[in-house]
Design a protein around this motif. Structure first.
Motif, mmCIF file in Angstrom:
data_model
loop_
_atom_site.group_PDB
_atom_site.id
_atom_site.type_symbol
_atom_site.label_atom_id
_atom_site.label_comp_id
_atom_site.label_asym_id
_atom_site.label_seq_id
_atom_site.Cartn_x
_atom_site.Cartn_y
_atom_site.Cartn_z
ATOM 1 N N TYR A 464 61.622 8.067 30.466
ATOM 2 C CA TYR A 464 61.690 6.664 30.016
ATOM 3 C C TYR A 464 61.990 6.593 28.519
ATOM 4 O O TYR A 464 62.800 5.783 28.063
ATOM 5 C CB TYR A 464 60.382 5.947 30.336
ATOM 6 C CG TYR A 464 60.367 4.501 29.898
ATOM 7 C CD1 TYR A 464 60.907 3.504 30.705
ATOM 8 C CD2 TYR A 464 59.814 4.129 28.669
ATOM 9 C CE1 TYR A 464 60.905 2.176 30.300
ATOM 10 C CE2 TYR A 464 59.807 2.811 28.250
ATOM 11 C CZ TYR A 464 60.358 1.832 29.079
ATOM 12 O OH TYR A 464 60.359 0.520 28.668
ATOM 13 N N HIS A 465 61.327 7.441 27.732
ATOM 14 C CA HIS A 465 61.525 7.443 26.278
ATOM 15 C C HIS A 465 62.614 8.420 25.839
ATOM 16 O O HIS A 465 62.785 8.654 24.640
ATOM 17 C CB HIS A 465 60.208 7.783 25.574
ATOM 18 C CG HIS A 465 59.201 6.679 25.593
ATOM 19 N ND1 HIS A 465 59.329 5.550 24.830
ATOM 20 C CD2 HIS A 465 58.056 6.535 26.308
ATOM 21 C CE1 HIS A 465 58.292 4.752 25.046
ATOM 22 N NE2 HIS A 465 57.507 5.330 25.950
ATOM 23 N N ILE A 524 51.796 6.578 21.395
ATOM 24 C CA ILE A 524 52.236 5.631 22.431
ATOM 25 C C ILE A 524 51.031 5.373 23.332
ATOM 26 O O ILE A 524 50.869 5.995 24.391
ATOM 27 C CB ILE A 524 53.406 6.190 23.263
ATOM 28 C CG1 ILE A 524 54.531 6.690 22.352
ATOM 29 C CG2 ILE A 524 53.944 5.141 24.234
ATOM 30 C CD1 ILE A 524 55.694 7.297 23.103
ATOM 31 N N PHE A 527 51.382 3.167 27.462
ATOM 32 C CA PHE A 527 52.464 3.366 28.427
ATOM 33 C C PHE A 527 51.981 3.170 29.857
ATOM 34 O O PHE A 527 52.782 2.935 30.768
ATOM 35 C CB PHE A 527 53.093 4.746 28.264
ATOM 36 C CG PHE A 527 54.316 4.927 29.120
ATOM 37 C CD1 PHE A 527 55.514 4.330 28.764
ATOM 38 C CD2 PHE A 527 54.262 5.666 30.293
ATOM 39 C CE1 PHE A 527 56.641 4.464 29.559
ATOM 40 C CE2 PHE A 527 55.380 5.809 31.094
ATOM 41 C CZ PHE A 527 56.572 5.210 30.728
#
Length: 778
Positions: A464-465, A524, A527
């Motif tokens: 995703y990142h 992060i 998430f």
């Protein structure tokens, strides 16, 4: 004149040499150091001797007994707790009823004790210290005397700024009995720190005699090796060898010699040793009794304790090998390495310079050891197990190992990569995670810390990142830590990548970045919400909500419970947290354990396991018509092939080690949506799974026998058996099958038996267990 040998020291600076023996029992020219001290006392007419003991006292007592074999009368006084040098001698006060000499049991010296005793008497001293000169006096007590020997100043272990003399205290004292009246019994009291300054303050006659004789405090491995060299070179006087001593070869009795040996003196070889063909032994080597040096081995400047074995073609350079050690063929051990007692080093391994290996370790075949091995019992060339790298925290998996591991992973990725790291929220896992992140950062990579996150979430966060890879740390059910690595797709790294990490870890050679390239750690923290939203988008949540589907749920960890609850709510079901002892009416019960990695689905008293979940997932996939081939791990029941045929599909068998199981939360959503869409219930879904009989057992199998077991099973000739070797050995029979798989982490083999009847599944499993035992025990 009586003598006191202080023999209670632990010898911490000498470890691992002193892990299993007290320092005075370390061999010096194949005899305990303390034996040379007893000999020195006896040569000067001191035969009434006592020894103060504290660390492993029985070993000293069992060797010397009453001292009669050494020409002295020897008594022992044991400290239950360390009392300091003077405090230990105080225990022997009733024995010390006349002038006595105190000497350490772990020094090498040839000091003329008669001269020191005469000096003591002439000066009418209450305490005389034998002194010597030392160029670097930082590790000793520095002493200043007047011209006639009167001591005027002491300082124990000074810094360079404090050094006022190069005259040091040797720890050899001649004392009058009354000095022991200056302090109480069982009081922690030291000669140089407490008693002598007290005598000085009390203006008692305290003298120091500077000796120019040889003295060496064997306080480090380097000093231990140097002491042997000094004996060979004749720098220290005394008779250190009772056997043959011709042309620099100090040889014991009953030595067996092979052909074409090259022995360059000075060399010591003890009794009952066997030297093989073409062996090379170079100067300043000492080999103790009952040692075997096999063919083509080469030894230089090394000390090898008794009952050891040096394998064929092995080379030992400037090292110390403790007793009962087995060094197998073609092993290389380099400068200043120390191998602890009863260690086993398997063939073709390399011990790099300066490495210390604590006693009782096993170094596996072809390992390259570049850092000390202290805890645990085994150093393996295989870092990776079935799912990653695991071990006991602060024993097998230390912060040092984690940092090195982070660098080993990081150096396989492109420069300035972005890497996700996550872990379960416990102090010890956080400690290892921080160390691992440090290793990654040291290469100039950027780290994205996902915090306290479940494994499935980390695997989704990586792609995703658009990150280059990821690492997840969690606790296993047995209390060990498990570290798993992922590629840019969020899937587990393959065997090739594992080998590359392993190779980098062994080489310990990383291209560190400059300080300006070290990045901050990015956080992060949320998430999880993104992950749940993405998952829910894959399902018809309106349909599920219309069905008013009720799910009873529980989880073994708080964080897992939170994620499961959020996901179920987003999915559109009515989640009800299960409570112990309270019954409820549910369309489905979901239990998540092992930090989101183990799923159980059930109703009433039946709950699924991993294998059953694979079958359910396969049935739903096949009925959807979305694919004509499903992939399952090799240890899944082959009954799934019968199900696949009904839907004109095939089954592809995957190695267990490379199989990527479905996302556990995706699987939960898939089952709930299927039930709602087909207006059925979980009981009906379970009925679609054909009956099968499954047995799982393990049998102990040493590491060295696993290859033999698999080879011999592959050689089985049975017309009713078909052999498959995708992973391990799978034997197919028309009534069932059995898979034998060597465990990647433990010395055992796993056996998965399957049959159309329970009797056959049990029978074929037991047959293979007995077969494996027979091969193993040959």
């Amino acid at each position: 004149m009586k003598g006191v040998i202080m023999a209670g020291g632990v010898g911490a600076r000498l470890r691992p040499l002193t892990c299993n023996i007290p320092k005075p029992m370390m061999p010096l020219m194949n005899k305990p150091i303390m034996e040379h001290i007893l000999k020195l006392l006896k040569e000067h007419g001191i035969t009434e001797v006592c020894a103060t003991l504290q660390y492993l006292p029985e070993m000293i007592k069992n060797y010397f007994e009453d001292g009669s074999d050494f020409g002295v009368n020897l008594k022992y006084y044991i400290e239950e707790i360390p009392l300091g040098t003077a405090g230990s001698v105080k225990n022997a006060q009733e024995f010390l009823d006349e002038t006595f000499i105190v000497i350490s049991g772990d020094v090498l010296c040839d000091i003329n004790l008669a001269e020191a005793i005469e000096f003591h008497k002439k000066k009418r001293s209450i305490a005389t210290l034998v002194l010597t000169r030392e160029e670097i006096p930082l590790e000793y007590g520095v002493v200043v005397t007047t011209e006639d020997g009167n001591i005027i100043r002491f300082l124990e272990k000074p810094s360079w700024a404090e050094v006022f003399s190069d005259t040091i205290n040797t720890g050899i004292y001649i004392l009058e009995p009354e000095v022991l009246d200056y302090f109480e019994k069982d009081e922690v009291f030291d000669f140089s720190k407490d008693l002598f300054p007290l005598l000085l303050k009390d203006r008692q006659p305290l003298f120091g005699m500077v000796s120019d004789c040889y003295w060496c405090d064997i306080g480090s491995p380097e000093q231990y090796i140097q002491a042997h060299k000094d004996i060979f070179k004749g720098n220290v006087q005394g008779n250190f060898w009772d056997g043959s001593k011709e042309q620099g070869l100090w040889l014991g009795k009953d030595i067996s010699w092979g052909n074409n040996c090259t022995i360059t003196p000075p060399v010591t070889i003890g009794n009952n040793c066997r030297i093989g063909d073409n062996v090379i032994i170079e100067p300043y080597t000492v080999i103790d009794d009952n040692t075997i040096v096999d063919d083509n081995a080469s030894i230089k400047r090394s000390i090898i304790w008794k009952n050891s074995y040096i394998g064929k073609g092995s080379e030992i350079r400037g090292s110390i090998i403790c007793g009962k050690t087995t060094i197998k063929d073609n092993v290389s051990i380099f400068e200043n390495a120390i191998i602890g007692e009863e260690t086993i080093i398997e063939p073709r391994s390399t011990i790099k310079p300066g490495v210390k290996i604590w006693p009782g370790k096993t170094i596996e075949e072809e390992c390259i050891i570049s850092s000390n091995i202290i805890w645990g019992t085994k150093s393996s060339k295989y870092l990776f197990g079935e799912r990653g790298i695991s071990g006991k925290i602060n024993i097998d998996v230390t912060p040092e190992l984690a940092a090195k591991l982070g660098a080993s992973f990081g150096c396989q990725l492109p420069k300035k990569s972005k890497i996700a790291v996550s872990g379960i929220d416990t102090p010890y896992i956080e400690m290892i995670k921080i160390a691992l992140i440090s290793g990654i950062l040291s290469l100039g990579h950027e780290v994205f810390d996902l915090g306290n996150t479940l494994l499935p979430i980390t695997k989704k966060a990586v792609p995703y990142h658009k990150l280059s890879g990821g690492v997840h740390l969690r606790e296993k059910n047995n209390g060990e830590i498990l570290i798993e690595f992922f590629d840019s797709r969020g899937t587990a790294i393959d065997k090739e990548m594992q080998r590359k990490i392993q190779h980098a870890f062994i080489r310990d050679d990383f291209q560190r970045c400059i300080p300006e390239d070290i990045k901050k750690v990015n956080s992060i923290p949320n998430f999880c919400e993104n992950y749940i939203t993405q998952l829910a988008e894959n399902y018809d949540t309106d349909l599920i909500r219309q069905n008013k589907f009720v799910v009873g749920f529980s989880a073994s960890e708080q964080n897992t419970l939170k994620v499961l609850s959020m996901f179920l709510e987003k999915l559109g079901v009515k989640p009800v947290k299960l409570k112990k002892g309270i019954q409820g009416s549910y369309d489905l019960v979901v239990i998540v354990e092992d930090h989101g990695n183990k799923i159980q689905l059930g109703v009433d008293d039946f709950y699924t396991d991993d294998t059953y979940n694979y079958l359910i997932d396969s049935i739903i996939t096949l009925k959807s018509g979305e694919c004509d081939c499903i992939t399952l791990p090799l240890n899944s029941p082959r009954i799934i092939q019968d199900i696949a045929k009904k839907y004109n599909a095939d089954v592809k068998w995957s190695k267990i080690s490379t199989y990527e199981p479905p996302d556990p939360f995706e699987f939960i959503g898939k089952v709930i949506e299927y039930i709602c869409a087909n207006k059925t219930d979980f009981e009906d879904l379970l009925e679609e799974v054909p009956s099968y009989y499954w047995k799982y057992k393990t049998v102990p199998c040493p590491w060295e026998d696993k290859g033999k077991v698999i080879r011999r099973l592959m050689e089985i000739e049975d017309p009713e058996m078909k052999i498959e070797t995708i992973e391990g050995v799978k034997l197919h029979h028309n009534k069932g099958c059995v898979l034998v798989l060597p465990d990647a982490e433990k010395p055992l083999c796993k056996i998965y038996g399957e049959g159309y009847t329970e009797e056959f599944a049990e029978s074929i499993t037991e047959q293979l267990i007995e077969k494996i035992k027979g091969i193993r025990d040959e």
